[in-house]
Design a protein around this motif. Structure first.
Motif, mmCIF file in Angstrom:
data_model
loop_
_atom_site.group_PDB
_atom_site.id
_atom_site.type_symbol
_atom_site.label_atom_id
_atom_site.label_comp_id
_atom_site.label_asym_id
_atom_site.label_seq_id
_atom_site.Cartn_x
_atom_site.Cartn_y
_atom_site.Cartn_z
ATOM 1 N N LEU A 71 0.834 -1.199 0.000
ATOM 2 C CA LEU A 71 0.000 0.000 0.000
ATOM 3 C C LEU A 71 0.867 1.246 0.000
ATOM 4 O O LEU A 71 1.918 1.292 0.654
ATOM 5 N N GLU B 234 2.879 -0.495 -6.118
ATOM 6 C CA GLU B 234 1.914 -0.843 -5.083
ATOM 7 C C GLU B 234 0.665 -1.523 -5.642
ATOM 8 O O GLU B 234 0.352 -1.390 -6.827
ATOM 9 N N ASP B 235 -0.044 -2.214 -4.755
ATOM 10 C CA ASP B 235 -1.344 -2.776 -5.121
ATOM 11 C C ASP B 235 -2.422 -1.703 -5.118
ATOM 12 O O ASP B 235 -3.446 -1.862 -5.783
ATOM 13 N N ILE C 176 -7.281 -4.263 5.311
ATOM 14 C CA ILE C 176 -5.913 -4.657 4.960
ATOM 15 C C ILE C 176 -5.772 -6.177 4.960
ATOM 16 O O ILE C 176 -5.266 -6.770 3.997
ATOM 17 N N ILE D 15 3.882 -1.347 3.796
ATOM 18 C CA ILE D 15 3.194 -0.064 3.753
ATOM 19 C C ILE D 15 4.227 1.025 3.468
ATOM 20 O O ILE D 15 5.244 1.124 4.162
ATOM 21 N N LYS E 290 -3.149 2.793 -3.995
ATOM 22 C CA LYS E 290 -2.896 4.023 -3.261
ATOM 23 C C LYS E 290 -4.024 4.232 -2.256
ATOM 24 O O LYS E 290 -5.196 3.998 -2.561
ATOM 25 N N VAL E 291 -3.669 4.670 -1.068
ATOM 26 C CA VAL E 291 -4.646 5.021 -0.040
ATOM 27 C C VAL E 291 -4.468 6.500 0.261
ATOM 28 O O VAL E 291 -3.386 6.927 0.673
ATOM 29 N N ARG F 118 -7.335 3.698 -4.370
ATOM 30 C CA ARG F 118 -8.202 2.535 -4.170
ATOM 31 C C ARG F 118 -9.107 2.727 -2.956
ATOM 32 O O ARG F 118 -10.224 2.227 -2.918
#
Length: 232
Positions: A34, A133-134, A211, A116, A136-137, A160
């Protein structure tokens, strides 16, 4: 005859090549990654402290922390159950894939399941840089105003998940949480939105389960099996 060179495009292309290399590695190992992005002061580091405490014993995690100067954030996160490495950019307003690759060995254990990345505090520059990354937060605190997603739509469009932070302060501020949510989803109708307060713990378990569920999906196991395996 003059030749025009698009330097920005060249830099991004080089970055994306490294990002894809990182992504392939993490995919093969089942590591969920993330990229946390926000304005300065949104509460990223405090959220990470509580997140690491909540994930302890449930998943093997590590953190790469980006900042323009100082290792303050890394020192704050040390001792919370995860390997932590500070990346000091020396003035650059975002992390780039080559920085992640260079510092990855410091936190990359064989059993790593979750990485992270805490990006530099900025809603503009980090948006353009893929770090492999899988997802973006993006964090937006109740102190920043309901129109923040409309002012900085690019990151909300690419993210995401959006985390509305410091919700314990909402009753004391002129902040309309419903309007903030509407503005987030107006920019990106597919984005998930969670409300959290790292200070009181409100909404934190929902964030942790978000998560754990997606990390388990990345590894191809059920979330409960993942947690029990981590405790065994």
């Amino acid at each position: 005859m003059s030749v025009k060179v698009d330097v920005n495009r060249s830099v991004l292309e080089a970055n994306n090549e490294i990002a894809e290399r990182l992504r392939d590695t993490w995919r093969s190992r089942g590591i969920f990654v993330l990229n946390l992005i926000s304005s300065p002061g949104s509460g990223k580091t405090t959220l990470l402290e509580k997140t690491l405490e909540g994930l302890k014993g449930r998943i093997k995690a590590a953190v790469l922390v980006g900042d323009v100067q100082t290792d303050n954030d890394a020192r704050r996160l040390a001792g919370h159950g995860a390997e932590v490495k500070q990346i000091v950019t020396g003035g650059t307003c975002h992390l780039e894939a080559h920085m992640i690759e260079k510092h990855l060995e410091a936190v990359d254990g064989e059993d790593l399941e979750l990485l992270i990345i805490e990006n530099v505090g900025n809603l503009v520059c980090p948006t353009s840089y893929d770090l492999g990354e899988d997802g973006k937060v993006v964090l937006v605190s109740v102190t920043e105003g309901e129109d923040k997603p409309l002012k900085y739509p690019a990151i909300f469009h690419k993210a995401r998940l959006a985390l509305i932070t410091k919700t314990d302060l909402a009753p004391h501020l002129d902040c309309d949480l419903e309007e903030l949510r509407r503005n987030i989803t107006a920019v990106n109708g597919q984005i998930e939105v969670l409300e959290v307060s790292a200070r009181t713990g409100q909404g934190m378990e929902g964030w942790l389960e978000w998560i754990l569920t997606r990390a388990a999906e990345k590894r191809g196991v059920a979330p409960r099996e993942s947690e029990e395996g981590a405790r065994a």
